[in-house]
Design a protein around this motif. Structure first.
Motif: not given
Ligand code: KG4
Ligand code: ZN
Length: 366
Positions: A112-114, A138-141, A164-166, A168-170, A181-183, A185-187, A279-281, A283-285, A310-312
């Motif tokens: 299970h991915h999560l 993450s981008g989806g959850h 949450a990631g969605e 940032f992306d939107k 969008g996450g990186p 916006i953070e920058r 999850g990807g978010v 990564r946000n310091r 992020t996904d790996n």
């Molecule tokens: O976990 P992930 O790689 O993929 C999913 O399972 O969805 O997460 C990707 C998400 C994207 O929405 C991306 O914008 C967000 O992680 N993300 C960030 C940052 N780096 C990636 N959000 C906020 N700040 C970041 N630095």
């Protein structure tokens, strides 16, 4: 006895990844093929993602085995993400794994991915283990859980709309920034003033009680709309370009406050002394720093390194090794599911909301 050698495969969204893991933490190889093409569309286009994954999966898996200096015959099992995710993408990984497992008579493990995201910090630090409060962003959850033990989880809260990631992306998209969008916006937030456009932190009120259904839940779509309204105002006044860093900082601050407040509530409510981010978010310091400040010395915070956030496939191999250890292998008739249920996750029944604080027997660290 030799430690199990697991080949992990991840293809739930637009990444294609393979990793060879020995035991719980010896990562012998880790290959990730990402796709930049989606940037021009401002989001992942599922059909394009799965077509590229079909081309990438073979070379990625082969490279991973070569880098690990492992022959397919030496493997103990193949672990593959079975969901949740994009169905076309999941099918690529699952079918490749089935095709490889069959001639080698290798056990197949469905991951299970999560749950895999929750395992990521454990690859780098054995202390990142249950009991803990887990925040998957993450981008989806967006999920807030208590991990009582590996495989036994209680859902405290989740998003009621956007992840949450969605969000940032939107928001990045409506500001004309790149994808993901996450990186971006953070920058830009680093040179912005978070108080310039004070957006309220979503679903955070002082009068909320643990007995309320929204005490641990999240919501990000209202915040996104609030940013949109502000953008329109600034645009009509011709002031938008100069305000972009401030809008990024203000949006990020509100989103982070919501994530931090709910996580702190979970720590206080459970008495858990560990917090695991995934999850990807993660990564946000700014998120990690705010969480460390808010939790203080009350709990240790485990954050995966950027490549494991992020996904790996390394996290998939790690979660797969756990399931393999429990003898949980699947047959070749296994199908991926875009909405796969989280194994071992209980939801908090309305009745249980009156039991506070939550002190499960396994939470010995209170
Ligand atoms: O976990 P992930 O790689 O993929 C999913 O399972 O969805 O997460 C990707 C998400 C994207 O929405 C991306 O914008 C967000 O992680 N993300 C960030 C940052 N780096 C990636 N959000 C906020 N700040 C970041 N630095
Ligand atoms: Zn993910």
């Amino acid at each position: 006895m030799r430690e199990p050698l697991v080949l992990g495969i991840e293809s739930s969204c637009d990444e294609t990844s393979a990793a060879v893991l020995q035991g719980d933490r010896r990562l012998l190889s880790h290959v990730i093929a990402s796709q930049d093409v989606h940037e021009i569309y401002g989001g992942v286009v599922p059909e394009i993602a799965s077509r590229q994954q079909l081309r990438d999966i073979g070379p990625v898996a082969r490279t991973s085995l070569e880098q690990a200096r492992v022959s397919p015959r030496d493997l103990s099992a193949l672990a593959v993400t079975a969901g949740p995710g994009l169905i076309g993408s999941l099918l690529v990984g699952v079918n490749w794994a089935k095709g490889a497992a069959y001639p080698l008579t290798l056990p197949l493990v469905a991951v299970h991915h999560l749950e895999a995201h929750l395992f990521a910090p454990n690859l780098e630090d054995p202390e990142a283990e249950p009991p803990f409060v887990g925040l998957v962003v993450s981008g989806g959850h967006t999920l807030l859980v208590i991990a009582e033990a590996w495989g036994t989880y209680l859902l405290l809260g989740q998003t009621r709309d956007d992840a949450a990631g969605e969000a940032f992306d939107k928001v990045a998209r409506l500001l004309g920034l790149g994808f993901p969008g996450g990186p971006e916006i953070e920058r830009r937030a680093q040179s912005g003033d978070p108080r310039r456009h004070p957006f309220p932190a979503p679903m955070v009120r002082r009068d909320q009680r643990p007995t309320d259904p929204d005490y641990f839940d999240f919501s990000f779509s209202g915040l996104k709309t609030a940013v949109l309204m502000r953008v329109r105002e600034l645009e009509s006044e011709g002031r938008l370009p100069g305000e972009v860093p401030h809008l990024c900082a203000s949006f990020q601050a509100a989103a982070i406050e919501s994530l931090v407040v709910k996580t702190v509530r979970a720590v206080e409510w459970t008495g858990c002394r560990r917090v695991v981010l995934g999850g990807g978010v993660a990564r946000n310091r700014a998120l990690v720093d705010a969480l460390r400040r808010a939790v203080g010395v009350g709990a240790a915070i485990f954050v995966p390194s950027p490549r494991l956030a992020t996904d790996n496939a390394a996290m998939v191999a790690r979660a797969g090794a756990f399931r393999l250890g429990r003898g949980e292998v699947v047959g070749l008739d296994m199908s991926p599911a875009p909405d796969l249920a989280f194994p071992g996750l209980r939801t908090r029944p309305a009745a249980a909301r009156t039991l506070e604080p939550h002190v499960p027997g396994t939470l010995s660290n209170r």
